[in-house]
Design an enzyme around this catalytic site. Structure first.
Site, PDB file in Angstrom:
ATOM      1  N   HIS A  76       4.049   5.416  10.811  1.00 41.77           N
ATOM      2  CA  HIS A  76       3.135   6.131   9.913  1.00 41.77           C
ATOM      3  C   HIS A  76       3.554   5.934   8.453  1.00 41.77           C
ATOM      4  O   HIS A  76       2.721   5.596   7.598  1.00 41.77           O
ATOM      5  CB  HIS A  76       3.121   7.624  10.265  1.00 41.77           C
ATOM      6  CG  HIS A  76       2.305   8.475   9.333  1.00 41.77           C
ATOM      7  ND1 HIS A  76       1.173   9.148   9.733  1.00 41.77           N
ATOM      8  CD2 HIS A  76       2.454   8.749   8.009  1.00 41.77           C
ATOM      9  CE1 HIS A  76       0.666   9.793   8.678  1.00 41.77           C
ATOM     10  NE2 HIS A  76       1.415   9.575   7.631  1.00 41.77           N
ATOM     11  N   GLU A  77       4.845   6.144   8.170  1.00 42.22           N
ATOM     12  CA  GLU A  77       5.304   6.044   6.775  1.00 42.22           C
ATOM     13  C   GLU A  77       5.177   4.622   6.252  1.00 42.22           C
ATOM     14  O   GLU A  77       4.754   4.410   5.111  1.00 42.22           O
ATOM     15  CB  GLU A  77       6.738   6.554   6.633  1.00 42.22           C
ATOM     16  CG  GLU A  77       6.947   8.032   6.958  1.00 42.22           C
ATOM     17  CD  GLU A  77       5.948   8.965   6.303  1.00 42.22           C
ATOM     18  OE1 GLU A  77       5.425   8.642   5.212  1.00 42.22           O
ATOM     19  OE2 GLU A  77       5.664  10.025   6.889  1.00 42.22           O
ATOM     20  N   CYS A  97      -0.916  14.132   7.704  1.00 43.92           N
ATOM     21  CA  CYS A  97      -0.401  13.403   6.551  1.00 43.92           C
ATOM     22  C   CYS A  97      -0.589  14.270   5.314  1.00 43.92           C
ATOM     23  O   CYS A  97      -1.637  14.898   5.151  1.00 43.92           O
ATOM     24  CB  CYS A  97      -1.173  12.088   6.393  1.00 43.92           C
ATOM     25  SG  CYS A  97      -0.621  11.105   4.999  1.00 43.92           S
ATOM     26  N   HIS A 134       1.835   3.464   4.972  1.00 50.00           N
ATOM     27  CA  HIS A 134       1.507   3.797   3.578  1.00 50.00           C
ATOM     28  C   HIS A 134       1.841   2.627   2.649  1.00 50.00           C
ATOM     29  O   HIS A 134       1.181   2.437   1.629  1.00 50.00           O
ATOM     30  CB  HIS A 134       2.295   5.030   3.115  1.00 50.00           C
ATOM     31  CG  HIS A 134       1.730   6.341   3.590  1.00 50.00           C
ATOM     32  ND1 HIS A 134       0.541   6.845   3.136  1.00 50.00           N
ATOM     33  CD2 HIS A 134       2.196   7.249   4.472  1.00 50.00           C
ATOM     34  CE1 HIS A 134       0.302   8.014   3.711  1.00 50.00           C
ATOM     35  NE2 HIS A 134       1.289   8.289   4.536  1.00 50.00           N
TER      36      HIS A 134
HETATM   37 NI    NI Z   1       1.355  10.149   5.595  1.00 52.43          NI
END
Ligand code: NI
Length: 178
Positions: A142-143, A100, A146
């Site tokens: 994953h995105e 990341c 956030h």
């Molecule tokens: Ni990331």
């Protein structure tokens, strides 16, 4: 063209949930997306989320043809995804290595749903509705994490599978900032 500073783990705003985008096709939204692309490309990322550049709105971008940071990954279509909703299509998970831009220099093995449906909108407010699997599904999860204030180290189950990129993957020498 503006390459923005990527906030690093430890910054409180990275742990906060982001707000949905209320208005599409605005100059502010287009500028945010342009900055996200400029920043993602400058860092050789495969995706980036708005909170990583200090904007707590539900906007992520991702996609690549080939990535020096993930040389074995299949291409993922370039996508702007706003106000996303992810639905796992089965309970099946698979583990894979993730990095990341907010956690530079490290990699960890993270379990993710193998097959998902993701929905949301592009920058014009047009609906996006796709099924994804494998690395594509991993990048989306994953995105979008956030946007809920979650960084991948929080998802690692076996902390012996967390370490420095140059130790774990010494051949990835052209992965610049991560
Ligand atoms: Ni990331």
């Amino acid at each position: 063209m503006t390459v923005r500073t990527v906030l690093k783990m430890g910054t409180p705003s990275l742990q906060e949930p982001s707000l949905p985008v209320a208005a599409f096709d605005t100059p502010e939204l287009h500028m945010l997306i342009e900055d996200l692309f400029d920043t993602m490309h400058a860092y050789n990322g495969v995706g980036i989320a708005a909170p990583q550049i200090g904007v707590n709105l539900q906007v992520v971008i991702f996609g690549f043809e080939a990535s020096p940071r993930y040389p074995d990954a299949k291409p993922v279509p370039q996508t702007i995804l706003i106000n996303p909703v992810i639905t796992p299509l089965s309970d099946e998970e698979e583990s894979g290595w993730e990095g990341c831009l907010s956690v530079p220099g490290l990699r960890g093995e993270v379990p993710r749903y193998t097959r998902i449906r993701y929905q949301g909108f592009d920058e014009h407010g047009h609906a996006i509705d796709r099924i994804a699997e494998g690395f594509h599904a991993r990048v989306v999860q994953h995105e979008c994490d956030h946007l809920w204030g979650v960084l991948y180290p929080q998802r690692i189950r076996d902390m012996t599978r967390f370490g420095f990129l140059d130790v774990l993957f010494p051949d990835l020498t052209d992965a610049p900032d991560d």
